[in-house]
Design a protein around this motif. Structure first.
Motif, mmCIF file in Angstrom:
data_model
loop_
_atom_site.group_PDB
_atom_site.id
_atom_site.type_symbol
_atom_site.label_atom_id
_atom_site.label_comp_id
_atom_site.label_asym_id
_atom_site.label_seq_id
_atom_site.Cartn_x
_atom_site.Cartn_y
_atom_site.Cartn_z
ATOM 1 N N MET A 1 46.217 42.541 43.358
ATOM 2 C CA MET A 1 45.333 42.108 42.288
ATOM 3 C C MET A 1 45.399 40.588 42.203
ATOM 4 O O MET A 1 46.463 40.004 42.267
ATOM 5 C CB MET A 1 45.757 42.766 40.983
ATOM 6 N N SER A 2 44.264 39.942 42.041
ATOM 7 C CA SER A 2 44.232 38.490 41.996
ATOM 8 C C SER A 2 44.610 37.978 40.606
ATOM 9 O O SER A 2 44.477 38.666 39.608
ATOM 10 C CB SER A 2 42.850 37.968 42.391
ATOM 11 N N ASP A 3 45.084 36.743 40.582
ATOM 12 C CA ASP A 3 45.441 36.077 39.338
ATOM 13 C C ASP A 3 44.162 35.708 38.595
ATOM 14 O O ASP A 3 43.307 35.007 39.133
ATOM 15 C CB ASP A 3 46.268 34.837 39.671
ATOM 16 N N ARG A 4 44.023 36.145 37.349
ATOM 17 C CA ARG A 4 42.798 35.872 36.583
ATOM 18 C C ARG A 4 42.602 34.388 36.331
ATOM 19 O O ARG A 4 41.511 33.950 36.025
ATOM 20 C CB ARG A 4 42.840 36.612 35.248
ATOM 21 N N ASN A 5 43.668 33.591 36.423
ATOM 22 C CA ASN A 5 43.567 32.156 36.197
ATOM 23 C C ASN A 5 43.170 31.402 37.464
ATOM 24 O O ASN A 5 42.888 30.221 37.414
ATOM 25 C CB ASN A 5 44.895 31.600 35.657
ATOM 26 N N GLN A 6 43.181 32.077 38.586
ATOM 27 C CA GLN A 6 42.826 31.439 39.848
ATOM 28 C C GLN A 6 41.309 31.445 40.007
ATOM 29 O O GLN A 6 40.649 32.435 39.722
ATOM 30 C CB GLN A 6 43.473 32.198 41.005
ATOM 31 N N SER A 7 40.759 30.333 40.481
ATOM 32 C CA SER A 7 39.309 30.217 40.658
ATOM 33 C C SER A 7 38.836 31.126 41.784
ATOM 34 O O SER A 7 39.429 31.153 42.859
ATOM 35 C CB SER A 7 38.947 28.762 40.980
ATOM 36 N N PRO A 8 37.756 31.867 41.559
ATOM 37 C CA PRO A 8 37.213 32.718 42.607
ATOM 38 C C PRO A 8 36.291 31.970 43.576
ATOM 39 O O PRO A 8 35.696 32.575 44.457
ATOM 40 C CB PRO A 8 36.439 33.774 41.822
ATOM 41 N N VAL A 9 36.152 30.650 43.407
ATOM 42 C CA VAL A 9 35.289 29.876 44.296
ATOM 43 C C VAL A 9 35.738 30.101 45.736
ATOM 44 O O VAL A 9 36.921 30.021 46.057
ATOM 45 C CB VAL A 9 35.318 28.374 43.932
ATOM 46 N N GLY A 10 34.780 30.438 46.592
ATOM 47 C CA GLY A 10 35.072 30.736 47.988
ATOM 48 C C GLY A 10 35.229 32.218 48.268
ATOM 49 O O GLY A 10 35.178 32.643 49.416
ATOM 50 N N ASP A 11 35.427 33.020 47.220
ATOM 51 C CA ASP A 11 35.536 34.466 47.402
ATOM 52 C C ASP A 11 34.185 35.054 47.788
ATOM 53 O O ASP A 11 33.133 34.559 47.392
ATOM 54 C CB ASP A 11 35.990 35.150 46.106
ATOM 55 N N SER A 12 34.223 36.135 48.556
ATOM 56 C CA SER A 12 32.994 36.849 48.915
ATOM 57 C C SER A 12 32.596 37.789 47.791
ATOM 58 O O SER A 12 33.456 38.381 47.135
ATOM 59 C CB SER A 12 33.199 37.661 50.192
ATOM 60 N N ILE A 13 31.290 37.913 47.582
ATOM 61 C CA ILE A 13 30.763 38.863 46.609
ATOM 62 C C ILE A 13 29.688 39.704 47.291
ATOM 63 O O ILE A 13 29.090 39.286 48.279
ATOM 64 C CB ILE A 13 30.165 38.163 45.369
ATOM 65 N N ARG A 14 29.461 40.879 46.755
ATOM 66 C CA ARG A 14 28.394 41.750 47.254
ATOM 67 C C ARG A 14 27.541 42.147 46.055
ATOM 68 O O ARG A 14 28.033 42.715 45.090
ATOM 69 C CB ARG A 14 28.951 42.995 47.919
ATOM 70 N N LEU A 15 26.250 41.837 46.128
ATOM 71 C CA LEU A 15 25.331 42.244 45.067
ATOM 72 C C LEU A 15 24.913 43.679 45.324
ATOM 73 O O LEU A 15 24.474 44.018 46.424
ATOM 74 C CB LEU A 15 24.108 41.330 45.038
ATOM 75 N N LEU A 16 25.065 44.515 44.319
ATOM 76 C CA LEU A 16 24.780 45.941 44.469
ATOM 77 C C LEU A 16 23.528 46.385 43.742
ATOM 78 O O LEU A 16 22.866 47.330 44.174
ATOM 79 C CB LEU A 16 25.976 46.762 43.965
ATOM 80 N N PHE A 17 23.223 45.751 42.612
ATOM 81 C CA PHE A 17 22.074 46.195 41.823
ATOM 82 C C PHE A 17 21.617 45.067 40.921
ATOM 83 O O PHE A 17 22.326 44.091 40.701
ATOM 84 C CB PHE A 17 22.419 47.439 41.002
ATOM 85 N N VAL A 18 20.423 45.233 40.377
ATOM 86 C CA VAL A 18 19.859 44.283 39.420
ATOM 87 C C VAL A 18 20.221 44.776 38.022
ATOM 88 O O VAL A 18 20.096 45.964 37.724
ATOM 89 C CB VAL A 18 18.318 44.205 39.567
ATOM 90 N N LEU A 19 20.678 43.865 37.186
ATOM 91 C CA LEU A 19 21.031 44.239 35.822
ATOM 92 C C LEU A 19 19.806 44.738 35.057
ATOM 93 O O LEU A 19 18.693 44.233 35.243
ATOM 94 C CB LEU A 19 21.634 43.050 35.078
ATOM 95 N N ASN A 20 20.022 45.716 34.180
ATOM 96 C CA ASN A 20 18.931 46.271 33.372
ATOM 97 C C ASN A 20 18.228 45.205 32.539
ATOM 98 O O ASN A 20 17.012 45.259 32.358
ATOM 99 C CB ASN A 20 19.438 47.400 32.479
ATOM 100 N N CYS A 21 18.984 44.231 32.020
ATOM 101 C CA CYS A 21 18.360 43.192 31.196
ATOM 102 C C CYS A 21 17.386 42.354 32.020
ATOM 103 O O CYS A 21 16.329 41.952 31.529
ATOM 104 C CB CYS A 21 19.403 42.307 30.520
#
Length: 78
Positions: A1-21
């Motif tokens: 599990m990553s440290d919540r205080n550590q910046s996620p800049v540079g981490d990979s993300i995957r977009l799965l869906f469009v938010l309902n809003c």
């Protein structure tokens, strides 16, 4: 599990869906006869259809992740 205080800049993300809003906002615009081909919902749908994985480039003052996307415009769609 990553440290919540550590910046996620540079981490990979995957977009799965469009938010309902975002979908609802686009529907309201369509109902009001406003055509916005660059709406958040439309852009996210294009990202998911082409390459849903990207890297977090920066975090804004609200803690939201930002990333850059470049589309191939050879099809004439923007």
């Amino acid at each position: 599990m990553s440290d919540r205080n550590q910046s996620p800049v540079g981490d990979s993300i995957r977009l799965l869906f469009v938010l309902n809003c975002d979908l609802a906002r686009r529907e309201r615009a369509i109902a009001a006869d406003i055509i916005d081909r660059d709406s958040t919902a439309t852009v996210i749908e294009r990202v998911i259809a082409t390459n849903p994985v990207d890297r977090i480039e920066r975090m804004d003052e609200f803690g939201a992740a930002w990333f850059k996307v470049e589309f191939d415009e050879s099809d004439g769609i923007h």
